[in-house]
Design an enzyme around this catalytic site. Structure first.
Site, mmCIF file in Angstrom:
data_model
loop_
_atom_site.group_PDB
_atom_site.id
_atom_site.type_symbol
_atom_site.label_atom_id
_atom_site.label_comp_id
_atom_site.label_asym_id
_atom_site.label_seq_id
_atom_site.Cartn_x
_atom_site.Cartn_y
_atom_site.Cartn_z
ATOM 1 N N GLU A 137 38.003 43.691 35.768
ATOM 2 C CA GLU A 137 36.602 44.109 35.868
ATOM 3 C C GLU A 137 35.973 43.484 37.117
ATOM 4 O O GLU A 137 36.151 42.310 37.380
ATOM 5 C CB GLU A 137 35.845 43.661 34.601
ATOM 6 C CG GLU A 137 34.398 44.052 34.591
ATOM 7 C CD GLU A 137 34.197 45.533 34.894
ATOM 8 O OE1 GLU A 137 34.739 46.374 34.177
ATOM 9 O OE2 GLU A 137 33.491 45.843 35.886
ATOM 10 N N ASN A 144 37.890 37.835 44.212
ATOM 11 C CA ASN A 144 36.981 36.693 44.041
ATOM 12 C C ASN A 144 37.269 35.587 45.053
ATOM 13 O O ASN A 144 36.349 34.943 45.556
ATOM 14 C CB ASN A 144 37.062 36.155 42.611
ATOM 15 C CG ASN A 144 36.188 36.970 41.676
ATOM 16 O OD1 ASN A 144 35.475 37.870 42.119
ATOM 17 N ND2 ASN A 144 36.234 36.679 40.399
ATOM 18 N N PHE A 187 27.491 39.078 52.038
ATOM 19 C CA PHE A 187 28.135 37.876 51.514
ATOM 20 C C PHE A 187 28.372 36.786 52.541
ATOM 21 O O PHE A 187 29.320 36.008 52.446
ATOM 22 C CB PHE A 187 29.457 38.242 50.820
ATOM 23 C CG PHE A 187 29.406 37.922 49.364
ATOM 24 C CD1 PHE A 187 28.651 38.693 48.510
ATOM 25 C CD2 PHE A 187 30.064 36.818 48.854
ATOM 26 C CE1 PHE A 187 28.552 38.373 47.174
ATOM 27 C CE2 PHE A 187 29.976 36.486 47.512
ATOM 28 C CZ PHE A 187 29.221 37.268 46.667
ATOM 29 N N TYR A 219 25.790 34.600 53.372
ATOM 30 C CA TYR A 219 24.595 33.760 53.306
ATOM 31 C C TYR A 219 24.988 32.303 53.028
ATOM 32 O O TYR A 219 25.694 32.040 52.046
ATOM 33 C CB TYR A 219 23.658 34.241 52.192
ATOM 34 C CG TYR A 219 22.990 35.547 52.518
ATOM 35 C CD1 TYR A 219 21.838 35.564 53.292
ATOM 36 C CD2 TYR A 219 23.518 36.750 52.083
ATOM 37 C CE1 TYR A 219 21.223 36.768 53.614
ATOM 38 C CE2 TYR A 219 22.912 37.958 52.405
ATOM 39 C CZ TYR A 219 21.770 37.954 53.167
ATOM 40 O OH TYR A 219 21.173 39.137 53.489
ATOM 41 N N CYS A 271 32.813 32.918 37.413
ATOM 42 C CA CYS A 271 34.016 33.519 38.006
ATOM 43 C C CYS A 271 34.561 32.781 39.226
ATOM 44 O O CYS A 271 35.689 32.300 39.192
ATOM 45 C CB CYS A 271 33.744 34.979 38.351
ATOM 46 S SG CYS A 271 33.472 35.981 36.884
HETATM 47 N N1 LIG Z 1 30.892 37.468 33.788
HETATM 48 C C1 LIG Z 1 31.284 38.192 34.828
HETATM 49 O O1 LIG Z 1 30.514 38.483 35.744
HETATM 50 C C2 LIG Z 1 32.698 38.682 34.921
HETATM 51 C C3 LIG Z 1 33.021 39.698 35.832
HETATM 52 C C4 LIG Z 1 34.327 40.160 35.899
HETATM 53 C C5 LIG Z 1 35.312 39.584 35.090
HETATM 54 N N2 LIG Z 1 34.975 38.594 34.235
HETATM 55 C C6 LIG Z 1 36.031 38.047 33.367
HETATM 56 O O2 LIG Z 1 35.893 38.646 32.083
HETATM 57 C C7 LIG Z 1 36.224 37.718 31.060
HETATM 58 C C8 LIG Z 1 35.043 37.551 30.112
HETATM 59 O O3 LIG Z 1 33.959 36.995 30.836
HETATM 60 P P1 LIG Z 1 32.489 36.915 30.225
HETATM 61 O O4 LIG Z 1 31.631 36.364 31.303
HETATM 62 O O5 LIG Z 1 32.156 38.214 29.596
HETATM 63 O O6 LIG Z 1 32.717 35.802 29.087
HETATM 64 P P2 LIG Z 1 31.693 35.351 27.944
HETATM 65 O O7 LIG Z 1 31.962 33.913 27.745
HETATM 66 O O8 LIG Z 1 30.315 35.825 28.265
HETATM 67 O O9 LIG Z 1 32.186 36.171 26.665
HETATM 68 C C9 LIG Z 1 33.405 35.964 26.046
HETATM 69 C C10 LIG Z 1 33.251 36.296 24.563
HETATM 70 O O10 LIG Z 1 34.547 36.276 23.970
HETATM 71 C C11 LIG Z 1 34.382 35.793 22.630
HETATM 72 N N3 LIG Z 1 35.694 35.406 22.088
HETATM 73 C C12 LIG Z 1 36.415 34.273 22.290
HETATM 74 N N4 LIG Z 1 37.563 34.335 21.606
HETATM 75 C C13 LIG Z 1 37.590 35.522 20.971
HETATM 76 C C14 LIG Z 1 38.530 36.169 20.140
HETATM 77 N N5 LIG Z 1 39.679 35.591 19.808
HETATM 78 N N6 LIG Z 1 38.235 37.402 19.687
HETATM 79 C C15 LIG Z 1 37.081 37.996 20.013
HETATM 80 N N7 LIG Z 1 36.147 37.431 20.794
HETATM 81 C C16 LIG Z 1 36.407 36.210 21.269
HETATM 82 C C17 LIG Z 1 33.397 34.675 22.779
HETATM 83 O O11 LIG Z 1 32.805 34.333 21.549
HETATM 84 C C18 LIG Z 1 32.405 35.294 23.773
HETATM 85 O O12 LIG Z 1 31.372 35.984 23.108
HETATM 86 C C19 LIG Z 1 36.635 36.437 31.787
HETATM 87 O O13 LIG Z 1 38.030 36.452 31.966
HETATM 88 C C20 LIG Z 1 35.951 36.561 33.119
HETATM 89 O O14 LIG Z 1 36.615 35.838 34.131
HETATM 90 C C21 LIG Z 1 33.694 38.134 34.110
#
Ligand SMILES: NC(=O)c1ccc[n+]([C@@H]2O[C@H](COP(=O)([O-])OP(=O)(O)OC[C@H]3O[C@@H](n4cnc5c(N)ncnc54)[C@H](O)[C@@H]3O)[C@@H](O)[C@H]2O)c1
Length: 461
Positions: free
Chosen positions: A154, A214, A255, A257, A266
């Site tokens: 993502e 990233n 990007f 700045y 991330c």
């Molecule tokens: N936040 C961003 O901008 C972004 C963008 C691209 C990719 N990512 C990637 O996506 C992934 C998720 O990131 P996020 O920011 O959404 O994380 P987050 O911490 O906001 O959400 C993760 C969720 O997963 C839940 N969880 C944990 N274990 C679980 C399980 N066994 N079953 C079901 N749910 C479970 C947690 O309770 C939490 O609600 C990461 O690998 C991150 O690197 C994040």
């Protein structure tokens, strides 16, 4: 189509809501019962612009549901999206325990063909581990059920996540099965109408693509921060340099700045995890290590400027702090530079009067009962009784402040701007001393940009 999303965080909720918006039937699952209860009450636990409307509309139409019932979750979707967190392990590598817990749950409960789509950012080779975990659970149950594992990283940006998901720059699909690629292509078709954004490749390359993106962005930031530190020492203005290099289309304006360092969920963890992956294969990723080192040093810069301005006598001072989230338009404070600043200030006996348009709740959650922290109702309120102002997040509402009011409110008329929001001449016109990043001499032994101008004005008088 029927989809299940494991993990209802920033990525899971946006994926679920946008997929439901296109007419799919989506079930979002999370192990956090409190979070699911809030979602079922119509309360969105994170701040992401536009997300609450999407969730409200799609839950009302019956296309989006939230559950903690794992059997129902695995039973629902042909597509099983994994979007759980991959936080750094103690040694900096990505901790896969949540991803593998989801794989285990899928293996424990699936009875029909499933496409397991990994959206979490995971090291190369994780799809093989997910496959093995599912397979071993099926074997324990003496079941033979077909499934595929896909890498579909993502690329959404917090603060603009809905737009990014609805109109992605790219949809990376990593599979070893052309039929699965076609099914994913069909699922993404509504997001892919204007021109083809699907980039299909093998699974390992897809996994690495996310880290590469990233790491590249983090490198741009650390590069500019490195240059800003050089600019301060040689008496140049990094903002002129930025425009000077950005005008080269091979470099571009995006990007580059300078600032108080990158944070968020991330860049820091992904740069570290990629360097760790490289190290575990016997390769020292020198550039990635440097990108991280420069960033860690940069996060100290605003504190150093404050300390130097007060000649080290900062105990007992009060700093107004504008901006707590790691960037604007989110409440996310993971690895935010504001935290490094606040913690350094507290350790030095300084009080902080903090304000952020969206991250006040998150600050309270992270620092409950923190001595030396006052949470303020507004940017103006934060200035009351403060000695100086520090700015750590470039929220729009901080961009054109009333400098006369700031000058009157602060005991020592000084701004430490970690985001280069203002034109130094304008700030100084109001009688404020202004420290920014990479703008004029600002190292020990040299007067800063603001002081030099004050001296000049005094001489002219
Ligand atoms: N936040 C961003 O901008 C972004 C963008 C691209 C990719 N990512 C990637 O996506 C992934 C998720 O990131 P996020 O920011 O959404 O994380 P987050 O911490 O906001 O959400 C993760 C969720 O997963 C839940 N969880 C944990 N274990 C679980 C399980 N066994 N079953 C079901 N749910 C479970 C947690 O309770 C939490 O609600 C990461 O690998 C991150 O690197 C994040």
């Amino acid at each position: 189509m029927r989809l299940t999303i494991f993990g209802s965080g920033y990525v899971g909720l946006v994926t679920g809501a946008c997929m439901a918006e296109m007419g799919n039937q989506v079930v979002c699952y999370d192990i956090d019962e409190g979070k699911i209860a809030r979602l079922n009450n119509g309360d969105v636990p994170i701040y992401e612009p536009g997300l609450d409307d999407y969730i409200a509309r799609n839950t009302e139409s019956g296309r989006l549901e939230f559950t903690t019932d794992v059997e129902k979750a695995v039973g629902h979707g042909l597509f099983q999206f994994i979007s759980v967190g991959t936080p750094p392990d103690e040694d900096g590598s990505a901790d896969l325990k949540h991803v593998l817990a989801v794989a285990r749950a899928i293996g424990e409960h699936m009875d029909d063909y499933r496409i397991v789509v990994d959206k979490s950012t995971v090291p190369v080779g994780t799809a093989d581990k997910v496959k093995a975990e599912i397979q071993s659970q099926l074997e324990k149950r003496n079941k033979s059920v077909e499934f595929d594992v896909v890498s579909n990283p993502e690329f959404l940006k917090e603060g603009a996540a809905i737009g990014d998901f609805m109109k992605p720059d790219r949809i990376v699909i990593g599979t070893d099965n052309p039929r699965t690629t076609e099914l994913l292509r069909t699922l993404y078709e509504p997001f892919n109408r204007n021109h083809d954004r699907v980039i299909s490749m093998d699974i390992r390359s897809a996994e690495l693509t996310k880290y590469a993106a990233n790491a590249m962005l983090a490198t741009k930031i650390s590069f500019m921060n490195e240059l800003s530190n050089i600019a301060e020492r040689v008496g140049a203005d990094i903002e002129h340099v930025r425009v000077g290099i950005g005008s080269d289309p091979r470099i571009g304006f995006q990007f580059i700045y300078p600032g108080a360092g990158y944070g968020g969920s991330c860049f820091p963890k992904d740069v570290r995890a990629l360097a760790k992956s490289a190290a575990s294969e016997g390769y020292e990723a020198q550039l990635l290590d440097a990108v991280e080192d420069v960033n860690n040093r940069q996060k100290q810069r605003v504190f150093e400027k404050i300390e130097r301005h007060f000649d080290g006598k900062i105990a007992g001072k009060k700093i107004a702090l504008w901006g707590l989230s790691f960037k604007p338009r989110t409440d996310d404070m993971r690895e935010a530079p504001s935290r490094v600043l606040m913690e350094a200030l507290w350790a030095a006996g300084v009080k902080v009067r903090a304000y952020d348009p969206e991250a006040m709740g998150e600050t309270k959650r992270i620092y409950p009962d923190q001595q030396g922290l006052e949470l303020c109702e507004s940017a103006h309120d934060a200035l009351e009784g403060a000695d100086a102002l520090a700015i750590m997040t470039e929220w729009q509402e901080f961009r054109s402040p009333d400098f006369a009011t700031i000058k009157d409110a602060l005991a020592d008329a000084v701004i430490f701007d970690g985001r280069n929001l203002y034109e130094p001449n304008i700030v100084e016109h109001f009688g404020l001393t202004y420290y920014a990043i990479g703008r004029g001499h600002d190292i020990a032994g040299n007067s800063n940009f603001g002081r030099r101008r004050e001296d000049k004005i005094a001489q002219e008088r």
